[in-house]
Motif scaffolding. Structure first.
Motif, PDB file in Angstrom:
ATOM      1  N   CYS A  13       0.839  -1.207   0.000  1.00  0.00           N
ATOM      2  CA  CYS A  13       0.000   0.000   0.000  1.00  0.00           C
ATOM      3  C   CYS A  13       0.870   1.253   0.000  1.00  0.00           C
ATOM      4  N   ALA A  14       1.874   1.279   0.853  1.00  0.00           N
ATOM      5  CA  ALA A  14       2.753   2.446   0.934  1.00  0.00           C
ATOM      6  C   ALA A  14       3.442   2.707  -0.403  1.00  0.00           C
ATOM      7  N   GLN A  15       3.869   1.655  -1.082  1.00  0.00           N
ATOM      8  CA  GLN A  15       4.525   1.804  -2.383  1.00  0.00           C
ATOM      9  C   GLN A  15       3.581   2.394  -3.430  1.00  0.00           C
ATOM     10  N   LEU A  16       2.285   2.147  -3.276  1.00  0.00           N
ATOM     11  CA  LEU A  16       1.296   2.631  -4.238  1.00  0.00           C
ATOM     12  C   LEU A  16       0.661   3.955  -3.816  1.00  0.00           C
ATOM     13  N   GLY A  17       1.120   4.519  -2.707  1.00  0.00           N
ATOM     14  CA  GLY A  17       0.554   5.772  -2.225  1.00  0.00           C
ATOM     15  C   GLY A  17      -0.760   5.584  -1.481  1.00  0.00           C
ATOM     16  N   ALA A  18      -1.009   4.381  -1.019  1.00  0.00           N
ATOM     17  CA  ALA A  18      -2.229   4.057  -0.276  1.00  0.00           C
ATOM     18  C   ALA A  18      -1.876   3.807   1.187  1.00  0.00           C
ATOM     19  N   THR A  19      -2.904   3.718   2.022  1.00  0.00           N
ATOM     20  CA  THR A  19      -2.709   3.444   3.440  1.00  0.00           C
ATOM     21  C   THR A  19      -3.618   2.298   3.859  1.00  0.00           C
ATOM     22  N   LEU A  20      -3.029   1.257   4.425  1.00  0.00           N
ATOM     23  CA  LEU A  20      -3.810   0.158   4.982  1.00  0.00           C
ATOM     24  C   LEU A  20      -4.222   0.585   6.382  1.00  0.00           C
ATOM     25  N   ARG A  21      -5.497   0.923   6.539  1.00  0.00           N
ATOM     26  CA  ARG A  21      -5.977   1.459   7.821  1.00  0.00           C
ATOM     27  C   ARG A  21      -6.413   0.381   8.792  1.00  0.00           C
ATOM     28  N   GLU A  22      -6.884  -0.741   8.273  1.00  0.00           N
ATOM     29  CA  GLU A  22      -7.337  -1.820   9.144  1.00  0.00           C
ATOM     30  C   GLU A  22      -7.136  -3.139   8.420  1.00  0.00           C
ATOM     31  N   PHE A  23      -6.767  -4.171   9.165  1.00  0.00           N
ATOM     32  CA  PHE A  23      -6.523  -5.497   8.589  1.00  0.00           C
ATOM     33  C   PHE A  23      -6.953  -6.547   9.597  1.00  0.00           C
ATOM     34  N   ASN A  24      -7.602  -7.590   9.111  1.00  0.00           N
ATOM     35  CA  ASN A  24      -7.906  -8.759   9.916  1.00  0.00           C
ATOM     36  C   ASN A  24      -8.128  -9.914   8.961  1.00  0.00           C
ATOM     37  N   GLY A  25      -8.062 -11.121   9.467  1.00  0.00           N
ATOM     38  CA  GLY A  25      -8.231 -12.264   8.598  1.00  0.00           C
ATOM     39  C   GLY A  25      -8.926 -13.412   9.284  1.00  0.00           C
ATOM     40  N   GLU A  26      -9.464 -14.295   8.479  1.00  0.00           N
ATOM     41  CA  GLU A  26     -10.092 -15.513   8.952  1.00  0.00           C
ATOM     42  C   GLU A  26      -9.378 -16.678   8.296  1.00  0.00           C
ATOM     43  N   ASP A  27      -9.895 -17.892   8.482  1.00  0.00           N
ATOM     44  CA  ASP A  27      -9.234 -19.068   7.919  1.00  0.00           C
ATOM     45  C   ASP A  27      -9.125 -19.006   6.407  1.00  0.00           C
ATOM     46  N   ASP A  28     -10.113 -18.389   5.754  1.00  0.00           N
ATOM     47  CA  ASP A  28     -10.144 -18.470   4.297  1.00  0.00           C
ATOM     48  C   ASP A  28     -10.216 -17.120   3.585  1.00  0.00           C
ATOM     49  N   HIS A  29     -10.078 -16.011   4.304  1.00  0.00           N
ATOM     50  CA  HIS A  29     -10.062 -14.709   3.639  1.00  0.00           C
ATOM     51  C   HIS A  29      -9.561 -13.623   4.582  1.00  0.00           C
ATOM     52  N   VAL A  30      -9.277 -12.465   4.013  1.00  0.00           N
ATOM     53  CA  VAL A  30      -8.846 -11.319   4.803  1.00  0.00           C
ATOM     54  C   VAL A  30      -9.773 -10.138   4.563  1.00  0.00           C
ATOM     55  N   HIS A  31      -9.805  -9.227   5.535  1.00  0.00           N
ATOM     56  CA  HIS A  31     -10.571  -7.988   5.435  1.00  0.00           C
ATOM     57  C   HIS A  31      -9.576  -6.846   5.501  1.00  0.00           C
ATOM     58  N   LEU A  32      -9.683  -5.912   4.569  1.00  0.00           N
ATOM     59  CA  LEU A  32      -8.799  -4.750   4.563  1.00  0.00           C
ATOM     60  C   LEU A  32      -9.619  -3.481   4.425  1.00  0.00           C
ATOM     61  N   LEU A  33      -9.205  -2.460   5.124  1.00  0.00           N
ATOM     62  CA  LEU A  33      -9.745  -1.123   4.934  1.00  0.00           C
ATOM     63  C   LEU A  33      -8.583  -0.298   4.405  1.00  0.00           C
ATOM     64  N   VAL A  34      -8.683   0.112   3.145  1.00  0.00           N
ATOM     65  CA  VAL A  34      -7.577   0.797   2.475  1.00  0.00           C
ATOM     66  C   VAL A  34      -8.033   2.161   1.992  1.00  0.00           C
ATOM     67  N   HIS A  35      -7.249   3.161   2.289  1.00  0.00           N
ATOM     68  CA  HIS A  35      -7.471   4.499   1.733  1.00  0.00           C
ATOM     69  C   HIS A  35      -6.471   4.629   0.584  1.00  0.00           C
ATOM     70  N   TYR A  36      -6.984   4.798  -0.626  1.00  0.00           N
ATOM     71  CA  TYR A  36      -6.088   4.831  -1.785  1.00  0.00           C
ATOM     72  C   TYR A  36      -6.416   6.028  -2.673  1.00  0.00           C
ATOM     73  N   PRO A  37      -5.420   6.483  -3.442  1.00  0.00           N
ATOM     74  CA  PRO A  37      -5.633   7.648  -4.307  1.00  0.00           C
ATOM     75  C   PRO A  37      -6.673   7.351  -5.387  1.00  0.00           C
ATOM     76  N   PRO A  38      -7.482   8.331  -5.736  1.00  0.00           N
ATOM     77  CA  PRO A  38      -8.535   8.112  -6.734  1.00  0.00           C
ATOM     78  C   PRO A  38      -8.002   7.723  -8.116  1.00  0.00           C
ATOM     79  N   LYS A  39      -6.770   8.057  -8.415  1.00  0.00           N
ATOM     80  CA  LYS A  39      -6.218   7.709  -9.730  1.00  0.00           C
ATOM     81  C   LYS A  39      -5.669   6.275  -9.785  1.00  0.00           C
ATOM     82  N   LEU A  40      -5.598   5.615  -8.645  1.00  0.00           N
ATOM     83  CA  LEU A  40      -5.104   4.238  -8.604  1.00  0.00           C
ATOM     84  C   LEU A  40      -6.272   3.281  -8.859  1.00  0.00           C
ATOM     85  N   PRO A  41      -6.231   2.532  -9.960  1.00  0.00           N
ATOM     86  CA  PRO A  41      -7.327   1.585 -10.231  1.00  0.00           C
ATOM     87  C   PRO A  41      -7.386   0.508  -9.146  1.00  0.00           C
ATOM     88  N   ILE A  42      -8.585   0.175  -8.702  1.00  0.00           N
ATOM     89  CA  ILE A  42      -8.754  -0.826  -7.655  1.00  0.00           C
ATOM     90  C   ILE A  42      -8.181  -2.169  -8.097  1.00  0.00           C
TER      91      ILE A  42
END
Length: 103
Positions: A13-42
């Motif tokens: 995220c830092a390399q792309l100019g984004a910020t990982l604000r929250e992270f958590n995971g379960e056995d089979d997936h992860v949850h992320l809250l990311v603040h990213y620049p509008p020009k960066l395609p998801i």
């Protein structure tokens, strides 16, 4: 493994100019809250997060990742991305924090 995954994803995220604000995971997936620049395609963001994390996690946790079960892939080719522009960040953070993290 989730702690290392979070570290890698924060770096990406830092390399792309984004910020990982929250992270958590379960056995089979992860949850992320990311603040990213509008020009960066998801798609660019998600592909980089999945690709880089898969590289490092496979390398560092070789014995714990069974490639046969996952058909050679660490992550599913799909993902869900939702916008939370109107929701209070605290509500989103609480949702992510309250996800069950495996032992």
């Amino acid at each position: 493994m989730l702690t290392r995954c979070e570290d890698v994803m924060r770096e990406v995220c830092a390399q792309l100019g984004a910020t990982l604000r929250e992270f958590n995971g379960e056995d089979d997936h992860v949850h992320l809250l990311v603040h990213y620049p509008p020009k960066l395609p998801i798609t660019t963001l998600v592909n980089r997060l999945k690709g880089v994390s898969a590289h490092y996690l496979r390398k560092e946790f070789t014995g714990r990742i069974n490639r046969h079960i996952m058909h050679g892939h660490l992550w599913s080719p799909s993902y869900f991305a939702g916008s939370c522009g109107g929701a209070p960040l605290q509500i989103i953070r609480e949702y992510i924090e309250n996800q069950k993290r495996p032992d």
